[in-house]
Motif scaffolding. Structure first.
Motif, PDB file in Angstrom:
ATOM      1  N   GLN A   1      -6.601   9.624 -38.529  1.00  0.00           N
ATOM      2  CA  GLN A   1      -5.463   9.082 -39.264  1.00  0.00           C
ATOM      3  C   GLN A   1      -4.122   9.593 -38.740  1.00  0.00           C
ATOM      4  O   GLN A   1      -3.074   9.066 -39.089  1.00  0.00           O
ATOM      5  N   ILE A   2      -4.136  10.617 -37.929  1.00  0.00           N
ATOM      6  CA  ILE A   2      -2.892  11.200 -37.428  1.00  0.00           C
ATOM      7  C   ILE A   2      -2.400  10.394 -36.240  1.00  0.00           C
ATOM      8  O   ILE A   2      -3.093  10.278 -35.227  1.00  0.00           O
TER       9      ILE A   2
ATOM     10  N   TYR B   1      -0.273  10.134 -30.561  1.00  0.00           N
ATOM     11  CA  TYR B   1      -1.697  10.015 -30.270  1.00  0.00           C
ATOM     12  C   TYR B   1      -2.101   8.541 -30.176  1.00  0.00           C
ATOM     13  O   TYR B   1      -1.945   7.781 -31.128  1.00  0.00           O
ATOM     14  N   VAL B   2      -2.613   8.169 -29.024  1.00  0.00           N
ATOM     15  CA  VAL B   2      -2.999   6.778 -28.763  1.00  0.00           C
ATOM     16  C   VAL B   2      -4.502   6.724 -28.534  1.00  0.00           C
ATOM     17  O   VAL B   2      -5.020   7.336 -27.597  1.00  0.00           O
ATOM     18  N   GLN B   3      -5.208   5.992 -29.401  1.00  0.00           N
ATOM     19  CA  GLN B   3      -6.661   5.912 -29.268  1.00  0.00           C
ATOM     20  C   GLN B   3      -7.032   5.046 -28.073  1.00  0.00           C
ATOM     21  O   GLN B   3      -6.500   3.957 -27.876  1.00  0.00           O
ATOM     22  N   THR B   4      -7.964   5.561 -27.264  1.00  0.00           N
ATOM     23  CA  THR B   4      -8.420   4.836 -26.074  1.00  0.00           C
ATOM     24  C   THR B   4      -9.945   4.792 -26.071  1.00  0.00           C
ATOM     25  O   THR B   4     -10.594   5.687 -25.529  1.00  0.00           O
ATOM     26  N   PRO B   5     -10.539   3.768 -26.689  1.00  0.00           N
ATOM     27  CA  PRO B   5     -12.003   3.681 -26.727  1.00  0.00           C
ATOM     28  C   PRO B   5     -12.575   3.355 -25.356  1.00  0.00           C
ATOM     29  O   PRO B   5     -11.858   2.985 -24.425  1.00  0.00           O
TER      30      PRO B   5
ATOM     31  N   ALA C   1      -8.063  17.808 -44.111  1.00  0.00           N
ATOM     32  CA  ALA C   1      -7.151  18.934 -44.314  1.00  0.00           C
ATOM     33  C   ALA C   1      -6.883  19.657 -43.010  1.00  0.00           C
ATOM     34  O   ALA C   1      -5.745  20.079 -42.736  1.00  0.00           O
ATOM     35  N   LEU C   2      -7.910  19.797 -42.181  1.00  0.00           N
ATOM     36  CA  LEU C   2      -7.738  20.442 -40.879  1.00  0.00           C
ATOM     37  C   LEU C   2      -6.770  19.656 -40.015  1.00  0.00           C
ATOM     38  O   LEU C   2      -5.893  20.223 -39.355  1.00  0.00           O
ATOM     39  N   ARG C   3      -6.920  18.343 -40.006  1.00  0.00           N
ATOM     40  CA  ARG C   3      -6.026  17.505 -39.207  1.00  0.00           C
ATOM     41  C   ARG C   3      -4.600  17.553 -39.734  1.00  0.00           C
ATOM     42  O   ARG C   3      -3.651  17.617 -38.962  1.00  0.00           O
TER      43      ARG C   3
ATOM     44  N   MET D   1      -5.415  19.656 -33.040  1.00  0.00           N
ATOM     45  CA  MET D   1      -4.564  18.578 -32.553  1.00  0.00           C
ATOM     46  C   MET D   1      -3.691  19.009 -31.371  1.00  0.00           C
ATOM     47  O   MET D   1      -3.014  18.180 -30.769  1.00  0.00           O
ATOM     48  N   PHE D   2      -3.705  20.298 -31.039  1.00  0.00           N
ATOM     49  CA  PHE D   2      -2.843  20.799 -29.970  1.00  0.00           C
ATOM     50  C   PHE D   2      -3.623  21.634 -28.955  1.00  0.00           C
ATOM     51  O   PHE D   2      -3.072  22.534 -28.319  1.00  0.00           O
ATOM     52  N   ASP D   3      -4.903  21.311 -28.797  1.00  0.00           N
ATOM     53  CA  ASP D   3      -5.726  22.070 -27.862  1.00  0.00           C
ATOM     54  C   ASP D   3      -5.227  21.941 -26.432  1.00  0.00           C
ATOM     55  O   ASP D   3      -5.511  22.790 -25.584  1.00  0.00           O
TER      56      ASP D   3
END
Length: 577
Positions: free
Chosen positions: A65-66, A88-92, A429-431, A437-439
């Motif tokens: 959702q982010i 963040y751009v989803q790339t399936p 909650a983690l997200r 998210m910043f690994d």
């Protein structure tokens, strides 16, 4: 393999960024003229307000959702300090193929994540990445943080320059006993008298009986074992991973054409490895018995996770890092009896030899390579952020959160708050907080100066307290284990990857092309060996036929090159130290 240490996220959050070669000269010029990271204030606050918002696209394969990093608490702090936001751009689809297409078309954004040394070599050879040697000289915290890794990272490039950093290193073995075997449903263990499962025969017997006793689960048909083989690292990586369960090999070589013999310090062919053969034979038996989910060959993580979260799977292969999250979901759904725990597995030959398992301790992590490309609009700002992420302030914020909210200081040591503990069982909650998210800024599995791991859930003293549900703790106790890692620590030993994790054959060479060919051959025929044989005799006959065809490719030339490169790079490393 995967490539795996975020234990509380339901799937690995994948980030990748890339840049256009045509802008390389301008980006390089801008980088050379920029202020060095060490001259910036640690917080970056003195100059952030004067800088325009810098939005960097991050490619991710997770459907979350982010959408922007400033939707998270940590992301907001990064924006306040540096005025940098990650989109963040989803790339399936197949990520490795996507990287190759982007490289061929020159259409890649500004920071790139690469999941194997071979693809990294392609980007280096194409002259797409910015060297980081000058940056390291001006960023002492970064240089100190990766003092062991930097010489090894330089070995991965053909010119000896530094082009990358990696996530998940350095590692303290006690903090991260990485053993990814089989997730097993505890109510079925209880039904069968808490057996200490270990051999492949044990699992066949256990799962057959479990399916007989539990034809349905929570109103759905029960599945014996689930595997996300459709992931890029699925059939290529975890269908052959039985080799790591014994006492000779670690996964330092990745999931390409060779395996690393940790004991004899040499590379060997993967396709012909005896443990790989036994692993494929195990999957064939599971398939024949109706235990292996037929959809495993088309399932990716989303489908895999749905089946795990529903509790209908009796077991899961390799992907065990989401067990705690699945368990909490099952508890909330009113099915606390359907819990999962990670249990070990060994092949028949591994059982007979009873050798110490080589538990990988990664000095490098080629599954999580990050680099700045030459198309970066503001490489000096990325470097400034990267330098800050290597400071104590950065490491603590990115991995422990905020003092007072996520931890308190007791006797000079960080102690997780109740809010932090609750967040660990809640993916959303983690997200929202920003964990994971910043690994791409670098995450470490080592201890802070206070003696507590930067990621507090890795503290051996409280690991099980934070990670396990009551049902999981009870199950391990019934099995006679003192902790969730008890068996693995007693029967294994640390195996540092060292130089082996940096070796790859030149992808532009004839040998590089052959290497890819033998990998493709193994992937295709592994699926065939799992599905087609109807008996053990048919499996053996087909295996021998497959190997005869495989040998015609002369894979030994690739193995020989890996060993030559290992000897060469070991000598170079001794010079760099």
């Amino acid at each position: 393999m995967k490539a795996s240490y975020q234990k509380f996220l339901s799937s690995v959050i994948i980030f990748c960024l890339l840049f256009v070669t045509a802008c390389s000269s301008n980006a390089t010029k801008e980088s050379n003229s920029s202020e060095s990271p060490s001259s910036q204030s640690p917080s970056g606050q003195s100059s952030a307000a004067a800088k325009e918002e810098y939005v960097i696209k991050i490619l991710t394969q997770e459907n979350n959702q982010i959408k922007r990093s400033d939707e998270t608490e940590i992301g907001k702090m990064i924006k306040e300090k540096f005025n940098i936001v990650f989109d963040y751009v989803q790339t399936p689809g197949n990520y490795a193929d996507k990287l190759n297409l982007m490289l061929a078309g020159g259409d890649y954004p500004e920071i790139i994540r690469i999941q194997d040394n071979a693809t990294f070599d392609k980007y280096v050879q194409a002259n797409t990445l910015l060297p980081l040697d000058d940056f390291v000289a001006s960023a002492p915290e970064f240089a100190k943080r990766y003092s062991v890794q930097i010489p090894l990272w330089r070995l991965a490039s053909n010119d000896g320059k530094l082009y990358k950093w990696e996530g998940g290193v350095p590692v303290d073995f006690k903090n991260n006993v990485e053993v990814l075997d089989i997730g097993v449903r505890t109510d079925v263990l209880e039904q069968q008298g808490w057996p200490n499962l270990l051999s492949t025969d044990d699992y066949i017997k256990f799962l057959k009986q479990g399916m007989k006793d539990n034809p349905t689960t929570n109103g759905q048909k029960t599945i014996g074992m689930i595997v996300p083989f459709a992931e890029p690292w699925g059939m290529q990586g975890i269908s052959s991973i039985m080799y790591e369960k014994g006492g000779r090999y670690s996964t330092a070589a990745g999931n390409m054409g060779v395996v690393w013999n940790q004991v004899d310090k040499k590379f060997e062919d993967m396709m012909t490895n005896e443990y790989v053969k036994e692993g494929l034979g195990f999957f064939n038996r599971l398939y024949r018995e109706g235990i292996l989910d037929k959809d495993s060959f088309t399932d990716k993580m989303d489908q895999f996770q749905e089946k795990l979260n529903s509790g209908r799977a009796l077991s899961s292969w390799y992907v065990v890092w989401g067990l705690t999250t699945a368990n909490h979901g099952l508890i909330d759904a009113g099915h606390p009896e359907n819990q999962y725990i990670n249990m070990p597995v060994r092949s028949k030959t591994q059982m007979e030899r009873n050798e110490k398992r080589q538990i990988r301790v990664e000095d490098t992590r080629p599954y999580t390579i990050y680099a700045i490309t030459k198309n970066a609009k503001h490489p000096e700002r990325i470097k400034e952020l990267l330098a800050w992420a290597a400071t104590e302030e950065g490491k603590l914020l990115l991995q422990s959160g905020v003092e007072g909210e996520d931890y308190t200081i007791v006797d000079g040591k960080r102690q997780p708050t109740e809010a932090y503990r609750k967040n660990l069982s809640n993916v959303d909650a983690l997200r929202s907080k920003g964990y994971g998210m910043f690994d791409f800024l670098g995450s470490v599995l080592s201890n802070a100066p206070d003696g507590v791991p930067y990621s507090m859930e890795l503290n051996p003293a409280i690991q099980d307290e934070l990670q396990l549900t009551e049902g999981m703790r009870n199950a391990y106790s019934k099995l006679g284990w003192t902790s969730s890692k008890d068996y693995f620590i007693k029967t294994g030993e640390s195996a540092n990857t060292g130089v082996a994790g940096t070796i790859t054959v030149d992808t532009t060479s004839d040998l590089g092309a052959l290497h890819q060919k033998i990998v493709d051959f193994r992937v295709k025929n592994s699926a065939k060996l799992i599905i087609e044989p109807k008996t053990d005799e048919e499996f053996e006959s087909m295996y021998q036929s497959v190997i005869a065809d495989y040998q015609k490719l002369k894979p030994e030339t690739v193995v020989a090159e890996y060993n030559r490169l290992y000897q060469e790079k070991q000598a170079r490393l001794n010079e760099l130290k």
